[in-house]
Enzyme design. Structure first.
Site, mmCIF file in Angstrom:
data_model
loop_
_atom_site.group_PDB
_atom_site.id
_atom_site.type_symbol
_atom_site.label_atom_id
_atom_site.label_comp_id
_atom_site.label_asym_id
_atom_site.label_seq_id
_atom_site.Cartn_x
_atom_site.Cartn_y
_atom_site.Cartn_z
ATOM 1 N N HIS A 156 -2.484 34.422 -13.870
ATOM 2 C CA HIS A 156 -2.391 35.192 -12.627
ATOM 3 C C HIS A 156 -1.984 34.269 -11.475
ATOM 4 O O HIS A 156 -1.100 34.610 -10.674
ATOM 5 C CB HIS A 156 -3.746 35.845 -12.344
ATOM 6 C CG HIS A 156 -3.823 36.575 -11.040
ATOM 7 N ND1 HIS A 156 -3.643 37.937 -10.926
ATOM 8 C CD2 HIS A 156 -4.069 36.125 -9.780
ATOM 9 C CE1 HIS A 156 -3.782 38.301 -9.655
ATOM 10 N NE2 HIS A 156 -4.042 37.210 -8.939
ATOM 11 N N GLU A 157 -2.622 33.115 -11.393
ATOM 12 C CA GLU A 157 -2.304 32.178 -10.311
ATOM 13 C C GLU A 157 -0.905 31.584 -10.472
ATOM 14 O O GLU A 157 -0.174 31.412 -9.494
ATOM 15 C CB GLU A 157 -3.357 31.065 -10.249
ATOM 16 C CG GLU A 157 -4.786 31.548 -10.024
ATOM 17 C CD GLU A 157 -4.928 32.461 -8.819
ATOM 18 O OE1 GLU A 157 -4.178 32.295 -7.842
ATOM 19 O OE2 GLU A 157 -5.788 33.364 -8.864
ATOM 20 N N HIS A 166 1.556 34.043 -9.174
ATOM 21 C CA HIS A 166 1.663 33.991 -7.713
ATOM 22 C C HIS A 166 2.666 32.909 -7.299
ATOM 23 O O HIS A 166 3.528 33.125 -6.439
ATOM 24 C CB HIS A 166 0.298 33.664 -7.092
ATOM 25 C CG HIS A 166 -0.542 34.860 -6.774
ATOM 26 N ND1 HIS A 166 -0.076 35.956 -6.070
ATOM 27 C CD2 HIS A 166 -1.845 35.131 -7.055
ATOM 28 C CE1 HIS A 166 -1.047 36.841 -5.925
ATOM 29 N NE2 HIS A 166 -2.134 36.369 -6.519
ATOM 30 N N GLU A 185 -1.065 41.373 -5.622
ATOM 31 C CA GLU A 185 -2.091 41.204 -6.656
ATOM 32 C C GLU A 185 -1.735 42.012 -7.903
ATOM 33 O O GLU A 185 -1.877 41.535 -9.026
ATOM 34 C CB GLU A 185 -3.462 41.627 -6.115
ATOM 35 C CG GLU A 185 -4.055 40.657 -5.112
ATOM 36 C CD GLU A 185 -4.131 39.242 -5.646
ATOM 37 O OE1 GLU A 185 -4.624 39.036 -6.777
ATOM 38 O OE2 GLU A 185 -3.668 38.336 -4.928
#
Length: 288
Positions: free
Chosen positions: A143-144, A147, A223
């Site tokens: 997830h990071e 980003h 997100e």
């Protein structure tokens, strides 16, 4: 207390630098700071300048405010797994491997920050490493990394710069109008009265709060995008499992930009939430 002091000192330094830059620009361009062009220039310098300086300093601030320790040489199996996992995900996402760090916190969280996608930082809490399975932690890392690969830090900075510029500009334009009306358009008065600065301060607070809803809306959309990116990197089931695990965790302790790029945000706040509810994120993945 350390975070507050660091925040105040950083913002004071930013304001000082931007003030010097603005005075030099006005001197060399000959613009009147009271004209619309001068007000727009002032707004843009402080609006975009503050955002980009904060972005440039984001890794430094994040490390010191959270006490994150970058893994330069893995000392144990967990650290070795962390570095190798992030490196593999970064390669798959087509970016340079970010710095990997661990910070001491009881909550399950992680965040990404950095000036650009090839000079970023991914940090995870000790609470996450202790409470999540490897598959769940792998999804959080993905997830990071998503980003970072999407350039969300720069995009959010640009959006914040635009919003800041309009808030500063409109507050000053309306401040001039209101101040002139209150003083009965007295053309003989020199300089701006104290009332002008009070009016501008109040208007900036009001417009700033309203504008933050725009930034937070965009943050919530990013997100969902990062969740989808993580699902592509490691699989949908792992990302869903990680979010379900987060439903059982305590409120996150991250603040500011680190909160915006963390895996989990505050569970309340409505229009001011940086993250969608976990239930909505899980549902979006299940329906994808």
């Amino acid at each position: 207390m350390k975070r507050i002091a660091l925040f105040l000192l950083t913002n004071l330094a930013v304001m000082l630098v931007l003030g010097i830059v603005l005075s030099l620009v006005f001197r060399f361009t000959g613009l009147d700071s009271r004209s619309l062009g001068g007000l727009l220039l002032l707004a843009a310098v402080f609006g975009f300048g503050g955002s980009f300086i904060s972005l440039a300093m984001s890794k430094w601030i994040a490390k010191r405010s959270t006490g994150a320790v970058v893994i330069t040489q893995p000392n144990n199996e967990t650290e070795n797994w962390l570095v190798n996992t992030v490196a593999a995900q970064a390669k798959k996402a087509g970016i340079r491997c970010p710095e990997v760090a661990i910070y001491d916190a009881p909550d399950m969280n992680a965040f990404a920050t950095g000036m650009n996608k090839n000079k970023a930082l991914v940090a995870v809490s000790s609470g996450l490493l202790q409470s999540m399975t490897r598959d769940e932690a792998e999804a959080v890392l993905a997830h990071e990394v998503s980003h970072i690969a999407s350039g969300d830090m720069v995009t959010m900075t640009l959006l914040q710069g635009v919003v800041n510029t309009f808030v500063i500009f409109i507050a000053r334009v309306l401040g001039n109008i209101i101040d002139s009306a209150l003083n009965n358009n007295n053309s003989e008065s020199e300089g701006r009265g104290f009332s002008y600065y009070i009016i501008v301060f109040i208007l900036e607070m009001i417009f700033g709060v309203l504008a933050s809803t725009i930034v937070m809306y965009y943050s919530r959309q990013r997100e969902f995008s990062a969740d989808s990116g993580a699902a592509r990197l490691v699989g949908k089931n792992k990302m869903i499992a990680a979010l379900q695990r987060l439903q059982k965790s305590s409120e996150p302790h991250l603040e500011g930009n680190m909160m915006a790029f963390g895996i989990s945000g505050k569970s309340s706040g409505g229009l001011f939430m940086s993250h969608p509810p976990l239930e909505s994120r899980i549902k979006a993945l299940q329906e994808a």
